[in-house]
Design a protein around this motif. Structure first.
Motif, PDB file in Angstrom:
ATOM      1  N   PHE A  88      43.464  20.251   0.957  1.00  0.00           N
ATOM      2  CA  PHE A  88      42.754  18.998   1.226  1.00  0.00           C
ATOM      3  C   PHE A  88      41.836  18.736   0.042  1.00  0.00           C
ATOM      4  O   PHE A  88      40.915  19.501  -0.232  1.00  0.00           O
ATOM      5  CB  PHE A  88      41.928  19.112   2.512  1.00  0.00           C
ATOM      6  CG  PHE A  88      41.336  17.811   2.990  1.00  0.00           C
ATOM      7  CD1 PHE A  88      41.983  17.064   3.960  1.00  0.00           C
ATOM      8  CD2 PHE A  88      40.139  17.341   2.478  1.00  0.00           C
ATOM      9  CE1 PHE A  88      41.437  15.853   4.417  1.00  0.00           C
ATOM     10  CE2 PHE A  88      39.586  16.136   2.920  1.00  0.00           C
ATOM     11  CZ  PHE A  88      40.245  15.400   3.899  1.00  0.00           C
ATOM     12  N   ILE A  89      42.116  17.650  -0.684  1.00  0.00           N
ATOM     13  CA  ILE A  89      41.293  17.268  -1.837  1.00  0.00           C
ATOM     14  C   ILE A  89      40.535  15.991  -1.488  1.00  0.00           C
ATOM     15  O   ILE A  89      41.135  14.949  -1.227  1.00  0.00           O
ATOM     16  CB  ILE A  89      42.150  17.050  -3.099  1.00  0.00           C
ATOM     17  CG1 ILE A  89      42.860  18.358  -3.483  1.00  0.00           C
ATOM     18  CG2 ILE A  89      41.285  16.565  -4.257  1.00  0.00           C
ATOM     19  CD1 ILE A  89      43.743  18.246  -4.713  1.00  0.00           C
ATOM     20  N   PHE A  90      39.219  16.100  -1.462  1.00  0.00           N
ATOM     21  CA  PHE A  90      38.360  14.965  -1.088  1.00  0.00           C
ATOM     22  C   PHE A  90      37.654  14.422  -2.325  1.00  0.00           C
ATOM     23  O   PHE A  90      36.981  15.150  -3.044  1.00  0.00           O
ATOM     24  CB  PHE A  90      37.324  15.413  -0.057  1.00  0.00           C
ATOM     25  CG  PHE A  90      36.265  14.378   0.239  1.00  0.00           C
ATOM     26  CD1 PHE A  90      36.609  13.106   0.665  1.00  0.00           C
ATOM     27  CD2 PHE A  90      34.917  14.690   0.093  1.00  0.00           C
ATOM     28  CE1 PHE A  90      35.634  12.150   0.936  1.00  0.00           C
ATOM     29  CE2 PHE A  90      33.926  13.753   0.374  1.00  0.00           C
ATOM     30  CZ  PHE A  90      34.292  12.474   0.792  1.00  0.00           C
ATOM     31  N   PHE A  91      37.806  13.123  -2.551  1.00  0.00           N
ATOM     32  CA  PHE A  91      37.116  12.475  -3.660  1.00  0.00           C
ATOM     33  C   PHE A  91      35.744  12.013  -3.198  1.00  0.00           C
ATOM     34  O   PHE A  91      35.605  11.047  -2.458  1.00  0.00           O
ATOM     35  CB  PHE A  91      37.924  11.288  -4.185  1.00  0.00           C
ATOM     36  CG  PHE A  91      38.813  11.645  -5.342  1.00  0.00           C
ATOM     37  CD1 PHE A  91      38.531  11.219  -6.628  1.00  0.00           C
ATOM     38  CD2 PHE A  91      39.932  12.435  -5.146  1.00  0.00           C
ATOM     39  CE1 PHE A  91      39.344  11.559  -7.693  1.00  0.00           C
ATOM     40  CE2 PHE A  91      40.765  12.787  -6.202  1.00  0.00           C
ATOM     41  CZ  PHE A  91      40.463  12.350  -7.480  1.00  0.00           C
ATOM     42  N   SER A  92      34.736  12.737  -3.657  1.00  0.00           N
ATOM     43  CA  SER A  92      33.350  12.365  -3.407  1.00  0.00           C
ATOM     44  C   SER A  92      32.841  11.617  -4.644  1.00  0.00           C
ATOM     45  O   SER A  92      33.546  10.773  -5.180  1.00  0.00           O
ATOM     46  CB  SER A  92      32.519  13.621  -3.111  1.00  0.00           C
ATOM     47  OG  SER A  92      31.182  13.295  -2.819  1.00  0.00           O
ATOM     48  N   SER A  93      31.662  11.933  -5.112  1.00  0.00           N
ATOM     49  CA  SER A  93      31.093  11.265  -6.283  1.00  0.00           C
ATOM     50  C   SER A  93      29.916  12.075  -6.799  1.00  0.00           C
ATOM     51  O   SER A  93      29.255  12.791  -6.028  1.00  0.00           O
ATOM     52  CB  SER A  93      30.612   9.857  -5.910  1.00  0.00           C
ATOM     53  OG  SER A  93      29.808   9.300  -6.937  1.00  0.00           O
ATOM     54  N   VAL A  94      29.629  11.969  -8.102  1.00  0.00           N
ATOM     55  CA  VAL A  94      28.424  12.608  -8.631  1.00  0.00           C
ATOM     56  C   VAL A  94      27.180  12.002  -7.993  1.00  0.00           C
ATOM     57  O   VAL A  94      26.125  12.637  -7.942  1.00  0.00           O
ATOM     58  CB  VAL A  94      28.340  12.483 -10.171  1.00  0.00           C
ATOM     59  CG1 VAL A  94      29.368  13.368 -10.845  1.00  0.00           C
ATOM     60  CG2 VAL A  94      28.482  11.031 -10.626  1.00  0.00           C
ATOM     61  N   VAL A 139      40.061  23.651   0.599  1.00  0.00           N
ATOM     62  CA  VAL A 139      39.402  22.345   0.567  1.00  0.00           C
ATOM     63  C   VAL A 139      38.688  22.230  -0.779  1.00  0.00           C
ATOM     64  O   VAL A 139      37.842  23.057  -1.126  1.00  0.00           O
ATOM     65  CB  VAL A 139      38.424  22.153   1.747  1.00  0.00           C
ATOM     66  CG1 VAL A 139      37.385  23.259   1.807  1.00  0.00           C
ATOM     67  CG2 VAL A 139      37.740  20.791   1.647  1.00  0.00           C
ATOM     68  N   ILE A 140      39.084  21.230  -1.539  1.00  0.00           N
ATOM     69  CA  ILE A 140      38.511  21.021  -2.871  1.00  0.00           C
ATOM     70  C   ILE A 140      37.823  19.661  -2.885  1.00  0.00           C
ATOM     71  O   ILE A 140      38.432  18.636  -2.565  1.00  0.00           O
ATOM     72  CB  ILE A 140      39.604  21.084  -3.953  1.00  0.00           C
ATOM     73  CG1 ILE A 140      40.174  22.499  -4.024  1.00  0.00           C
ATOM     74  CG2 ILE A 140      39.055  20.657  -5.306  1.00  0.00           C
ATOM     75  CD1 ILE A 140      41.333  22.668  -4.977  1.00  0.00           C
ATOM     76  N   ILE A 141      36.552  19.671  -3.232  1.00  0.00           N
ATOM     77  CA  ILE A 141      35.760  18.445  -3.300  1.00  0.00           C
ATOM     78  C   ILE A 141      35.597  18.062  -4.762  1.00  0.00           C
ATOM     79  O   ILE A 141      35.094  18.845  -5.571  1.00  0.00           O
ATOM     80  CB  ILE A 141      34.392  18.641  -2.620  1.00  0.00           C
ATOM     81  CG1 ILE A 141      34.581  18.888  -1.122  1.00  0.00           C
ATOM     82  CG2 ILE A 141      33.495  17.434  -2.866  1.00  0.00           C
ATOM     83  CD1 ILE A 141      33.339  19.346  -0.401  1.00  0.00           C
ATOM     84  N   ILE A 142      36.035  16.849  -5.079  1.00  0.00           N
ATOM     85  CA  ILE A 142      35.959  16.332  -6.444  1.00  0.00           C
ATOM     86  C   ILE A 142      34.795  15.354  -6.542  1.00  0.00           C
ATOM     87  O   ILE A 142      34.695  14.413  -5.759  1.00  0.00           O
ATOM     88  CB  ILE A 142      37.264  15.618  -6.844  1.00  0.00           C
ATOM     89  CG1 ILE A 142      38.458  16.586  -6.788  1.00  0.00           C
ATOM     90  CG2 ILE A 142      37.139  14.995  -8.234  1.00  0.00           C
ATOM     91  CD1 ILE A 142      38.379  17.718  -7.760  1.00  0.00           C
ATOM     92  N   ARG A 143      33.924  15.589  -7.519  1.00  0.00           N
ATOM     93  CA  ARG A 143      32.832  14.647  -7.795  1.00  0.00           C
ATOM     94  C   ARG A 143      33.061  14.036  -9.178  1.00  0.00           C
ATOM     95  O   ARG A 143      32.610  14.580 -10.194  1.00  0.00           O
ATOM     96  CB  ARG A 143      31.479  15.354  -7.769  1.00  0.00           C
ATOM     97  CG  ARG A 143      31.002  15.792  -6.395  1.00  0.00           C
ATOM     98  CD  ARG A 143      29.642  16.453  -6.518  1.00  0.00           C
ATOM     99  NE  ARG A 143      29.167  17.007  -5.255  1.00  0.00           N
ATOM    100  CZ  ARG A 143      28.176  17.893  -5.163  1.00  0.00           C
ATOM    101  NH1 ARG A 143      27.564  18.312  -6.264  1.00  0.00           N
ATOM    102  NH2 ARG A 143      27.797  18.348  -3.982  1.00  0.00           N
TER     103      ARG A 143
END
Length: 299
Positions: A88-94, A139-143
């Protein structure tokens, strides 16, 4: 590899879909707005791009950010936990970490978002990281920081128009630096994450290898448009006084706008490069920006 993507019709979604398809992955677009959907249990990964973007005009209801960025993410993640899908790769934000940056922003910073957008993203992050993860799942969170590329009509396009019209940049005395991420580097990083099972779950920032000053950016735009960069170095004392006057008389240049135009926002990408075992991303910051600016001309 079979990959479910939410938000596949957006700028990042379209580019990432095209890139992954070219790399022989199969992409399954998924709409999650209704909540009445089922996950393809044969998929290998979910990339959750869908969300409520930051409204710079501040006209959106605060509750909308939490409904879309937080609650819909929770529902999707719960379905993922119950499925056989591994990643699960979630695109968050800086902006989930910080609205302003002193020095260089890293993943170790204590998150302190100041807007409903950033707060809704960090609340989604916290939920994902608080759930017990079954064995074999990631689970990988991308900022990502500011994303640019062909077809993106954001702030870079506005600055491009300023340079193209020959309007001088009168804030050249401010030596600020900002991080960007080109869509090419983003696509490369996401594909590499998907195909590298050794990368651990966690939070990863995405940024180009070097930050760019606004003066450098003006010069890059001028180079792309075959113009001479017009950098005017008015003393900061005078600019600050003009901003004070703008505060009093509601003029276009005020203290808040001056800060946004001249502040630095430098983002580290060391962690993701170490995880992928690479020294640098394939496209340099200047190359990526130059490609984006040239795409404005063709449009």
């Amino acid at each position: 590899m079979k990959i479910i993507i939410t938000g596949a019709t957006g700028f990042v979604g379209k580019n990432l879909t095209q890139y992954l398809t070219h790399k022989s992955d199969k992409v399954l677009p998924l709409s999650i707005r209704s909540g009445d959907y089922q996950l393809d249990n044969t998929a290998d990964a979910i990339i959750h791009l869908a969300g409520k973007a930051h409204d710079t005009k501040n006209t959106s209801e605060e509750s909308t950010y939490y409904q879309i960025n937080t609650e819909l993410t929770k529902v999707l993640f719960n379905k993922f936990l119950q499925s056989d899908i591994k990643d699960f790769i979630f695109f968050s934000s800086v902006k989930a970490a910080a609205d302003t940056v002193e020095g260089v922003l890293t993943e170790e910073v204590e998150p302190n978002p100041k807007t409903p957008y950033g707060d809704s993203k960090i609340k989604a992050e916290q939920y994902l990281l608080s759930q017990e993860l079954p064995s074999g799942k990631r689970v990988i969170i991308i900022r990502p920081c500011m994303i640019h590329g062909k077809g993106n009509k954001g702030n870079l396009n506005l600055l491009y128009k300023v340079v193209k019209l020959g309007i001088p940049w009168v804030l050249a005395s401010y030596d600020n630096r900002r991080s960007f991420i080109s869509i090419d580097n983003l696509n490369f990083a996401i594909h590499a994450l998907l195909h590298n099972a050794q990368v651990a779950s966690g939070v990863y920032q995405l940024a180009d290898d070097s930050a760019i000053s606004t003066n450098q950016l003006i010069t890059i735009i001028a180079k792309a448009t075959h113009k001479k960069p017009k950098l005017v170095r008015i003393p900061k004392v005078m600019i600050n006084k003009l901003a004070d006057i703008g505060d009093k008389f509601n003029l276009p240049l005020n203290s808040e706008r001056l800060q946004k135009l001249t502040e630095s926002y430098v983002v580290s990408n060391v962690k993701i490069k170490q995880a992928l075992n690479i020294d640098s991303l394939p496209v340099s910051a200047e190359q990526g920006l130059l490609q984006t600016i040239k795409s404005f001309q063709s449009d």
